[in-house]
Design a protein around this motif. Structure first.
Motif, PDB file in Angstrom:
ATOM      1  N   THR A  46       0.849  -1.189   0.000  1.00  0.00           N
ATOM      2  CA  THR A  46       0.000   0.000   0.000  1.00  0.00           C
ATOM      3  C   THR A  46       0.885   1.240   0.000  1.00  0.00           C
ATOM      4  OG1 THR A  46      -1.746  -1.168   1.180  1.00  0.00           O
ATOM      5  CG2 THR A  46      -1.803   1.237   1.257  1.00  0.00           C
ATOM      6  N   ASN A  48      -0.749   4.432  -0.896  1.00  0.00           N
ATOM      7  CA  ASN A  48      -1.643   5.554  -0.685  1.00  0.00           C
ATOM      8  C   ASN A  48      -3.045   5.001  -0.425  1.00  0.00           C
ATOM      9  OD1 ASN A  48      -2.532   8.225  -0.581  1.00  0.00           O
ATOM     10  ND2 ASN A  48      -1.380   8.810  -2.415  1.00  0.00           N
ATOM     11  N   SER A  49      -3.876   5.815   0.193  1.00  0.00           N
ATOM     12  CA  SER A  49      -5.266   5.427   0.412  1.00  0.00           C
ATOM     13  C   SER A  49      -6.091   6.677   0.604  1.00  0.00           C
ATOM     14  CB  SER A  49      -5.399   4.504   1.626  1.00  0.00           C
ATOM     15  OG  SER A  49      -5.035   5.196   2.808  1.00  0.00           O
ATOM     16  N   TYR A  59      -7.690   1.949  -1.981  1.00  0.00           N
ATOM     17  CA  TYR A  59      -6.255   1.792  -1.760  1.00  0.00           C
ATOM     18  C   TYR A  59      -5.504   1.757  -3.077  1.00  0.00           C
ATOM     19  CZ  TYR A  59      -7.567   0.333   2.946  1.00  0.00           C
ATOM     20  OH  TYR A  59      -8.077   0.280   4.218  1.00  0.00           O
ATOM     21  N   VAL A 132      -8.491  10.689  -6.644  1.00  0.00           N
ATOM     22  CA  VAL A 132      -7.205  11.287  -6.335  1.00  0.00           C
ATOM     23  C   VAL A 132      -6.478  11.481  -7.656  1.00  0.00           C
ATOM     24  CG1 VAL A 132      -5.044  11.034  -5.053  1.00  0.00           C
ATOM     25  CG2 VAL A 132      -7.170  10.071  -4.120  1.00  0.00           C
ATOM     26  N   SER A 135      -1.302  11.671  -8.178  1.00  0.00           N
ATOM     27  CA  SER A 135      -0.798  10.952  -7.015  1.00  0.00           C
ATOM     28  C   SER A 135       0.558  10.329  -7.288  1.00  0.00           C
ATOM     29  CB  SER A 135      -1.796   9.850  -6.660  1.00  0.00           C
ATOM     30  OG  SER A 135      -1.373   9.110  -5.552  1.00  0.00           O
ATOM     31  N   ASN A 136       1.392  10.291  -6.250  1.00  0.00           N
ATOM     32  CA  ASN A 136       2.692   9.639  -6.283  1.00  0.00           C
ATOM     33  C   ASN A 136       3.583  10.204  -7.389  1.00  0.00           C
ATOM     34  OD1 ASN A 136       0.674   7.990  -4.875  1.00  0.00           O
ATOM     35  ND2 ASN A 136       2.438   6.696  -4.455  1.00  0.00           N
ATOM     36  N   GLU A 142      -0.797  16.175  -4.865  1.00  0.00           N
ATOM     37  CA  GLU A 142      -1.988  15.490  -5.362  1.00  0.00           C
ATOM     38  C   GLU A 142      -3.241  16.279  -5.021  1.00  0.00           C
ATOM     39  OE1 GLU A 142      -1.756  11.702  -3.370  1.00  0.00           O
ATOM     40  OE2 GLU A 142      -3.016  12.396  -1.748  1.00  0.00           O
ATOM     41  N   ARG A 144      -7.275  15.684  -4.024  1.00  0.00           N
ATOM     42  CA  ARG A 144      -8.283  14.717  -3.573  1.00  0.00           C
ATOM     43  C   ARG A 144      -9.660  15.361  -3.593  1.00  0.00           C
ATOM     44  NH1 ARG A 144      -6.308  10.452   0.545  1.00  0.00           N
ATOM     45  NH2 ARG A 144      -4.166  10.221  -0.102  1.00  0.00           N
TER      46      ARG A 144
END
Length: 149
Positions: A46, A48-49, A59, A132, A135-136, A142, A144
């Motif tokens: 995991t 991100n969530s 997730y 999202v 992200s990353n 990011e 949301r």
């Protein structure tokens, strides 16, 4: 000797019948909550969530061995089937994957290759949606969004 065997046989059948009645009378319970690793695979960690209101969580996971991301939407309290989804999109490549349907516990898995790429992802449970974007992506912040439809 024959009557002892009959008594023992009758006692054994009675015990079996009692056990079967006890098992059949037990209340049914919901399936235990699952994890992203049970949905995507044990090699996926995991990264991100995001909560989907109070109903569950979506997730984002990653497998460094194959460079793939996986998303899974997991309900907080499994139960009767409800509308759910999970999705992932890689803007740089246009690759995407999704899973949509009526599920009792989770939606997914949905996999895409995403090594060193920004990821957009999300999911929904009933009428609550979470997405999202960006992200990353290292230093990129990011975005949301959770909304009701």
């Amino acid at each position: 000797m024959r009557s002892n065997r009959s008594v023992l046989t009758a006692a054994a059948f009675a015990a079996l019948a009692m056990g079967a009645t006890t098992v059949l009378a037990s209340p049914a319970s919901a399936a235990p909550n699952t994890t992203p690793q049970k949905v995507c695979g044990s090699a996926y960690k995991t990264v991100n969530s995001a909560p989907i209101g109070s109903l569950g969580t979506v997730y984002l996971t990653y497998n460094s061995a194959n460079g793939k991301n996986c998303v899974a939407t997991i309900r907080k309290n499994p139960g009767a089937a409800v509308e759910m989804s999970t999705w992932i999109y890689i803007p740089d490549t246009g690759d995407s994957a999704e899973d949509y349907g009526h599920y009792t516990s989770y939606a997914g898995p949905a996999y895409v290759y995403g090594k060193a790429l920004c990821v957009n992802w999300g999911g929904h449970i009933n009428n609550i949606y979470t997405q999202v974007s960006g992200s990353n992506c290292a230093a990129l912040k990011e975005n949301r969004v959770t909304f009701t439809r």
